[in-house]
Design an enzyme around this catalytic site. Structure first.
Site, PDB file in Angstrom:
ATOM      1  N   HIS A 381      28.068  37.011  36.870  1.00 23.71           N
ATOM      2  CA  HIS A 381      28.311  36.952  38.315  1.00 23.71           C
ATOM      3  C   HIS A 381      28.355  38.372  38.903  1.00 23.71           C
ATOM      4  CE1 HIS A 381      30.254  35.369  42.048  1.00 23.71           C
ATOM      5  NE2 HIS A 381      30.787  36.579  42.053  1.00 23.71           N
ATOM      6  N   HIS A 509      41.867  36.279  47.448  1.00 19.70           N
ATOM      7  CA  HIS A 509      41.041  36.542  48.624  1.00 19.70           C
ATOM      8  C   HIS A 509      41.815  36.517  49.946  1.00 19.70           C
ATOM      9  CE1 HIS A 509      38.517  35.466  45.287  1.00 19.70           C
ATOM     10  NE2 HIS A 509      37.482  36.018  45.882  1.00 19.70           N
TER      11      HIS A 509
HETATM   12  O1  X8Z Z   1      36.100  36.169  43.406  1.00 21.22           O
HETATM   13  C1  X8Z Z   1      35.188  35.786  42.715  1.00 21.22           C
HETATM   14  C2  X8Z Z   1      34.364  36.784  41.906  1.00 21.22           C
HETATM   15  C3  X8Z Z   1      34.290  38.106  42.559  1.00 21.22           C
HETATM   16  S1  X8Z Z   1      33.265  38.122  43.957  1.00 21.22           S
HETATM   17  C4  X8Z Z   1      34.995  36.976  40.554  1.00 21.22           C
HETATM   18  N1  X8Z Z   1      34.931  34.450  42.601  1.00 21.22           N
HETATM   19  C5  X8Z Z   1      35.714  33.448  43.309  1.00 21.22           C
HETATM   20  C6  X8Z Z   1      37.130  33.367  42.794  1.00 21.22           C
HETATM   21  O2  X8Z Z   1      37.410  33.908  41.717  1.00 21.22           O
HETATM   22  O3  X8Z Z   1      37.982  32.751  43.442  1.00 21.22           O
HETATM   23  C7  X8Z Z   1      33.858  33.841  41.821  1.00 21.22           C
HETATM   24  C8  X8Z Z   1      34.072  32.362  41.936  1.00 21.22           C
HETATM   25  C9  X8Z Z   1      34.992  32.148  43.097  1.00 21.22           C
HETATM   26 ZN    ZN Z   2      31.281  37.791  43.626  1.00 21.54          ZN
END
Ligand code: X8Z
Ligand code: ZN
Length: 610
Positions: A381, A509
């Site tokens: 990813h 996030h």
């Molecule tokens: O935050 C991410 C990546 C970095 S852009 C590891 N993801 C989301 C999460 O972890 O909540 C990838 C899947 C969804």
């Molecule tokens: Zn990502």
């Protein structure tokens, strides 16, 4: 109501324009209102951002790799400088409205306007405060630990990695509950800062003509923001029956493990039993869900295969996939400067991320890698981000980006969909393909991550949009969060939650202020991309067994799309990459079709839903 809002928007813009004229490095007279003027304006922006952008990028890297008071101060300071410059230009951009400009120039002006995730307010004090809050929230999350007093009076603390390990591996109801509740003790202190962030960010967004931050975020998809909302709901409606079927079967299996008291068959699932701190991907409980008599999902155990692989080797294997498609190898600086392991002696933001420090070749990842299948997939990813960044580096600054943010999130995942038994045999990780192919087990293992994620991916920003617009008042933030978790995911908190809690803050996030709808999009789009690349590779057969490893034809198609960056509406890039112009959940349905039939058989006689 709209009229009044429209009017005050215009007034605000006019006022800011005159302030900007007084403060700015350029004045209206410097730019003629024509193509040459607009080009000069964009060039000046790039020039003005050069120094401050470099300082801010390195400061942000240091702050994420060494969380201290001073690193946060520096990061906040430098990022505020950059954001103020961008905002200053963004406010001026409407000066070029209404004149004939080449598409590519017009596009850059539009992107400039919506380019800041959290635009700072015009007042310098407030702008400074917003940057401090951003750095502080990220730091609080990164440093988060849950400490308990031991019988001997000492304190024992666990970080997110350790608590997540419990969530993934433990099958003890109370240990899981302890870890789940424990991690959520880190977020109540964030609530007041988050409240300020919303207020200040909204002020900044309104200066640019948006109703609030959510409106700004929804405006970045080459369609009307309200159409974008309808599109997301349309996609969700397409996949919802699948999710409900998966939920139904998983609930029945968890009921077998934990009993009627803990997992009643007609109720939502307690959020701590799904193998993940946020119940966002459920692959870690595969062992409880798998069909009787079947082995590990794909007939081999990727966790076991990787258990002795060191972290650099894991990244090398992922890099090799990309180079097999025709991408250039990663630069030496990537290997020298990335962070692959959690340091023992300092706080870092462990949440995986990909960086481009100079907008050219200084690409890196930052990750606390564990040697397992989950992190192997996350490495792909992150490298997807890095290879994308490098592919569009030749474009003007404002066009360096994903076709939309969902594309950026989908590229590495698309590659990870190609990790199949055949591929593992090709690269020598498996001696031979599993003798007995068990498609249902493979698809189930994959669906526990990919299908289970969809409602989670959708609801995070549904919550934020309500928060930003004020539709959800601060007095109901936690309640509103759990209402959405129930509505979309069919899960409930395992213990009572109140407004003393701030559960959204326990998900990276939110304090990290990263928009989340991109991951929902990515989970739909990656299947479209996978199918198209498989077709280019000349593959015919079930999609879950296709690997595009070593296919120069697939690589050519992918590279061509990535090189377009943000230069065209995403629909054009989608056409290049997927051969169609819209987001379409029918491919994810096709990929998992045999599993849907199997799930419906399993669920016969069960009462599904919550
Ligand atoms: O935050 C991410 C990546 C970095 S852009 C590891 N993801 C989301 C999460 O972890 O909540 C990838 C899947 C969804
Ligand atoms: Zn990502």
């Amino acid at each position: 109501m709209d009229k009044i809002r429209g009017f005050s928007k215009a007034v605000a813009l006019a006022a800011l324009w005159s302030v900007a004229l007084l403060l700015g490095s350029c004045s209206q007279e410097e730019y003629s209102r024509n193509e040459a003027g607009a080009r000069q304006f964009l060039q000046d922006l790039e020039k003005d951002l050069e120094g401050p952008g470099k300082a801010a990028a390195h400061a942000a890297w240091i702050a994420a790799n060494f969380i201290t008071y001073d690193s946060q101060e520096l990061s906040a300071y430098t990022s505020e400088q950059v954001k103020s410059i961008v905002k200053e230009y963004a406010v001026k951009a409407p000066y070029f409205d209404g004149i004939a400009l080449p598409l590519e120039v017009r596009r850059q002006l539009e992107i400039l306007k919506g380019g800041l995730t959290l635009p700072p307010p015009g007042d310098p004090e407030k702008s400074k405060r917003l940057s401090e809050i951003e750095a502080s929230l990220e730091g609080t999350y990164g440093k988060g630990t849950y400490c308990q007093e031991q019988p001997d009076g000492t304190e024992s603390c666990r970080n997110l990695g350790e608590l997540s390990e419990v969530m993934a591996k433990s099958r003890n109801y109370n240990d899981l509950l302890e870890a789940w509740k424990g991690w959520r003790t880190i977020s109540p202190p964030m609530r007041s800062e988050y409240q300020e962030l919303v207020q200040l960010g909204n002020e900044g967004a309104r200066d640019l003509g948006y109703e609030d931050i959510g409106h700004l975020w929804r405006s970045g998809y080459d369609m009307r923001p309200d159409t974008f909302v309808q599109e997301m709901d349309r996609l969700w409606d397409q996949v919802k029956p699948f999710y409900t079927a998966l939920h139904c079967h998983v609930r029945a299996k968890l009921n077998e493990r934990y009993g009627d008291d803990q997992v009643p068959l007609d109720k939502p699932i307690p959020a701590h039993l799904l193998g993940n701190m946020w119940a966002q991907q459920w692959g870690n409980v595969y062992d409880l869900i798998k069909p009787a008599g079947s082995g590990v999902g794909a007939g081999y155990d990727l966790d076991a295969l990787l258990a002795d692989t060191d972290e650099v080797e894991m990244v090398r294997i992922a890099e090799k996939f990309f180079t097999s498609l025709g991408f250039e190898p990663l630069p030496k600086t990537f290997w020298d400067r990335s962070l692959f392991l959690k340091p023992r002696d300092r706080d870092v933001v462990c949440h995986a991320s990909a960086w481009n420090l100079d907008d050219q070749d200084d690409i890196r990842i930052k990750m606390c890698i564990k040697p397992d299948a989950e992190d192997f997939s996350t490495i792909h990813h992150e490298l997807g981000h890095n290879f994308y960044q490098r592919a569009y580096k030749h474009l003007p600054l404002l066009l360096r980006g994903g076709a939309n943010d969902g594309f950026h999130e989908a590229i590495g995942d698309t590659i990870a969909l190609s990790i199949t038994p055949d591929y593992l045999v090709k690269i020598g990780m498996l001696e031979e393909a599993p003798r007995q192919r068990d498609d249902i087990s493979m698809l189930l293992r994959q669906a526990l991550d990919k299908i289970a994620f969809l409602p989670f991916g959708l609801l995070i920003d549904k919550w934020r949009w309500q928060v930003f617009s004020g539709e959800l008042p601060e007095s109901k933030w936690n309640q509103g969060w759990w209402d959405l978790r129930l509505k979309y995911q069919g899960i409930v908190p395992p213990v009572e939650r109140t407004e003393d809690n701030f559960d959204p803050g326990a998900k990276y996030h939110i304090p990290g202020n990263t928009p989340y709808m991109r991951y929902f999009l990515a989970h739909i789009q990656q299947f479209q991309f996978h199918k198209a690349l498989c077709k280019s590779a000349g593959y015919e057969g079930p999609l879950h067994l296709c690997t595009v490893y070593d296919s120069k034809e697939a690589g050519e198609r992918l590279i061509k799309a990535l090189e377009m960056g943000l230069s065209r509406p995403w629909q054009d890039t989608m056409e290049v990459l997927a051969g169609q112009r819209s987001m379409d959940a029918s491919v994810i349905q096709e990929y998992f079709a045999p599993l849907k039939i199997w799930l419906d058989e399993q669920n016969a006689g069960r009462s599904c839903g919550w």
